[in-house]
Every structure is written in C-alpha cells, then in structure tokens.
Design a protein around this motif. Structure first.
Motif, mmCIF file in Angstrom:
data_model
loop_
_atom_site.group_PDB
_atom_site.id
_atom_site.type_symbol
_atom_site.label_atom_id
_atom_site.label_comp_id
_atom_site.label_asym_id
_atom_site.label_seq_id
_atom_site.Cartn_x
_atom_site.Cartn_y
_atom_site.Cartn_z
ATOM 1 N N ASP A 131 28.111 47.612 5.777
ATOM 2 C CA ASP A 131 26.969 48.386 6.256
ATOM 3 C C ASP A 131 27.318 48.965 7.626
ATOM 4 N N LEU B 209 23.042 50.407 2.044
ATOM 5 C CA LEU B 209 22.361 49.399 1.231
ATOM 6 C C LEU B 209 22.519 48.072 1.955
ATOM 7 N N PRO B 210 21.697 47.836 3.012
ATOM 8 C CA PRO B 210 21.917 46.651 3.853
ATOM 9 C C PRO B 210 21.792 45.344 3.094
ATOM 10 N N ASP B 211 20.928 45.311 2.085
ATOM 11 C CA ASP B 211 20.780 44.069 1.327
ATOM 12 C C ASP B 211 22.058 43.723 0.580
ATOM 13 N N GLU B 212 22.822 44.762 0.234
ATOM 14 C CA GLU B 212 24.077 44.549 -0.487
ATOM 15 C C GLU B 212 25.282 44.750 0.412
ATOM 16 N N ASP B 213 25.044 45.044 1.700
ATOM 17 C CA ASP B 213 26.124 45.255 2.665
ATOM 18 C C ASP B 213 27.083 46.334 2.176
ATOM 19 N N GLN B 214 26.504 47.489 1.833
ATOM 20 C CA GLN B 214 27.292 48.600 1.333
ATOM 21 C C GLN B 214 26.825 49.906 1.972
#
Length: 369
Positions: free
Chosen positions: A174, A152-157
């Motif tokens: 990420d 989840l790159p937008d959430e860095d997960q």
C-alpha cells in the motif's frame, strides 16, 4: 416494422453476448496473470544505475513536486523552497515501490479507470538517475514512471500502470500511507516538524537549549549526565543570565527538550509570496539547540503574520508556519521547568495524536505551490 424489431433484438443479443464474452476473456487473462510468478519494479531499472537523484510527483490537475538532494546533499522538496524531506518516509516508499512483489492484473483492461489509472488527477511518480556535473537529475530521462491507482489497504495492495504501457499491475504493498501529508499545507514526503529528523543532532534529548525570547526571560536549560559510569540518568539545571543555576524537574525538562525536536509545522511557506515574514529586526525570538554529537541548530521565530507564526532553522533553511499558540510553548516561563506543582504543556502535546492524514493531491491553499 416487425422485421426491424426482430433485427434490433438480434443485434442487442449479439452485443450482449460479445460483451459477456469480453468480460469472460478479461477475467481469464487476469486469472492467468495471477498465477504467473511475481516480479519487482526494481527489475525494470537498468543494471549499474548510479542511483536515484530526483523524484517527481505530479498529476493532470497541475500538482507538480520535485525532490532532489543536489543542493547540499540533503533531500529537499525544491518546489516548496527547499523543505527537508523525511527520509524515513521516502525510504519506505522506495522499499515498497521497488522491492514488493508485483503481478500483471490485466494486459488489456476494458476499463483502466476502474483501477484508478488514466483518470484526471491520477498521481504519477517518476524516478530520475543521479546527474553528472552541470546536469539536473529531473532533466534526464526517467528511470521509471508509474501511475498510482487505487489502493486496497485491507489487502495491502496498490494498482499501478507504467507510463506509456496499457497493462495494469497490482503491487503487493500500500503506497497510500507514504504519499499522504498531515496537513493541507505540507507536501508529501516533507518532514512535518520544525526540526527535521535528519538533523544530525536529533538522535536524542538535546544537551543544552539556549532560550532567547524577544520579550520575556532568557535562560539556558542544560542536561548534566552522570560523571560516574556506574551511575545512570541525568539531571537538568536552568541557568539564568545572572549566573544562578536552579535544578529543573527532570520530567518537565525532558518533555520540553524533546518537544522542541517534535514541534509540528502548519505549512511550508513561499517567502516570495507572503512579503515580510517577520524574521528580521528586533522582534525575533531565538533558540540554540545543542544536540547529540555536538551538532548545533539555530531556530528563529518571527512576529505573528496573517498566515501564521514564521519559523526558520539553520538546518532546514526554509520558511515554515507554526500554530500561533506554540510561541509560549517554545519560549516558556522558566518557572514551568523548576517549580513543582506547575502544569507544563509539553508532555500532553507529545502524547497528543496527530490529525488524520490527507491525500497528497493538494489545492491552492498550499503556500509555495
């Protein structure tokens, strides 16, 4: 029939209610997990471990890569004939994977595939301890082995799951960026440059480059630093075989010498699969690069093959393929370095953006697989 219809309708209602209840129960467990204090995957490694001695990246689709530094102390991808690893990328991967906070997302996920784990070709990364004498690290029991799920790159997960366990975890980092490659023919973590960044002389502009093309003019490009500590800057000269020295244009000389350290490769090649690779005989062009601290690197460029321009360095010692257009860039007419008004390609190439990254799961177009 009416009674059967009523019974069927009742069963459907019960199933729907059970399914809704299961989803609510799973959401409640996820909410409780999110409220728990975060841990770190580093805590799963036993205290006193000797460190990491090997890495394995694999998936169910047949991709299997092993990385180790057991040969000469340099981290290499052993699966691809010893291509040198980019330590900057590998260290970022370790830092994210082992030290970023990780939480339990679901201890009994109803659909693990929704998180990207348990699927065909789900990437798996395994870390192995350093080996003792006569051992290979990758043959020892893994310190940690995880399935890498959706990012989840937008959430860095990143979702992940420890191999052998059912729980899905969420890592607050990420991992996707570190497990990508700039070209289909270059495995992840491998340095995508002709001269690896881990070469001891790669810390700055070379002090001297001996240019020896198999055809065309030979010359030396030398950097002469200011002798007076009060002065600053350097000047460059081109020395010809007859002993003549011609001042070089500083911008062109600097761009050329730095481009030698940043020349991109197209692929890592298995020499046993491509036959004659053009690095023997009279058709070989050579560069001798003297870097910072006196480190010297030999570069050999062979005759053009149907799979690319063969390249080899004395530090990397693996067979690489370059874009054929780079031969004239690496072995230029010395006038491009000494004559004003001549357009040189190196500054443009240095500033050019690299192609988009590609997922690390690669296909049979990778030579040396």
């Amino acid at each position: 029939m009416v009674r059967a219809g009523v019974l069927l309708a009742g069963v459907i209602v019960l199933v729907a209610a059970w399914s809704a209840g299961s989803r609510l129960e799973e959401r409640a467990r996820e909410a409780a997990s999110a409220a728990a204090p975060p841990a770190r995957l580093m805590e799963r490694l036993a205290p006193g471990e000797r460190g990491i001695g090997a890495i394995r990246l694999y998936d169910s689709g047949g991709a299997d890569l092993i990385y180790s530094n057991r040969i000469d102390g340099v981290w290499r991808c052993l699966t691809t004939t010893g291509a040198v690893v980019d330590l900057r990328i590998m260290n970022r991967l370790f830092d994210k994977m082992l030290t970023a906070p990780v939480r339990l997302r679901s201890d009994r996920p109803a659909d693990p595939g929704a998180y990207g784990v348990g699927l065909d070709q789900t990437p798996v990364i395994a870390l192995y301890p350093r080996a003792g004498d006569g051992e290979r690290a990758e043959d020892l029991p893994a310190l940690l082995e995880i399935e890498i799920g959706h990012a989840l790159p937008d959430e860095d997960q990143t979702f992940l799951r420890v191999v052998g366990e059912t729980a899905v975890l969420v890592l607050e980092a990420d991992l996707d960026a570190e497990l990508r490659t700039p070209a289909p023919g270059i495995p992840p973590l491998v340095d995508p440059h002709l001269v690896p960044a881990s070469w001891p002389g790669a810390g700055g502009a070379p002090r001297q480059v001996q240019v020896r093309p198999h055809a065309g003019p030979a010359f030396d490009l030398r950097r002469i630093d200011a002798g007076d500590p009060a002065e600053s800057g350097s000047r460059w000269v081109v020395r010809h075989p007859d002993g003549r020295e011609v001042p070089a244009m500083s911008i062109a000389a600097m761009a050329y010498s730095m481009y030698l350290l940043r020349t991109p490769i197209v692929s890592v090649v298995d020499p046993t699969r491509v036959g004659e690779h053009g690095l023997g005989g009279d058709g070989v062009s050579r560069l001798l690069i003297e870097g910072e601290g006196g480190a010297v690197l030999e570069v050999r460029i062979g005759a053009m093959q149907n799979w690319g321009l063969p390249a080899w360095t004395s530090f990397g010692r693996s067979l690489l393929a370059l874009d054929p257009s780079l031969e004239s860039v690496l072995f230029p007419d010395p006038a491009l370095l000494t004559e004003e008004g001549r357009e040189s390609p190196w500054l443009r190439l240095l500033n050019a953006a690299r192609p988009p990254d590609l997922p690390w799961r690669f296909g049979p177009n990778v030579q040396g697989r």
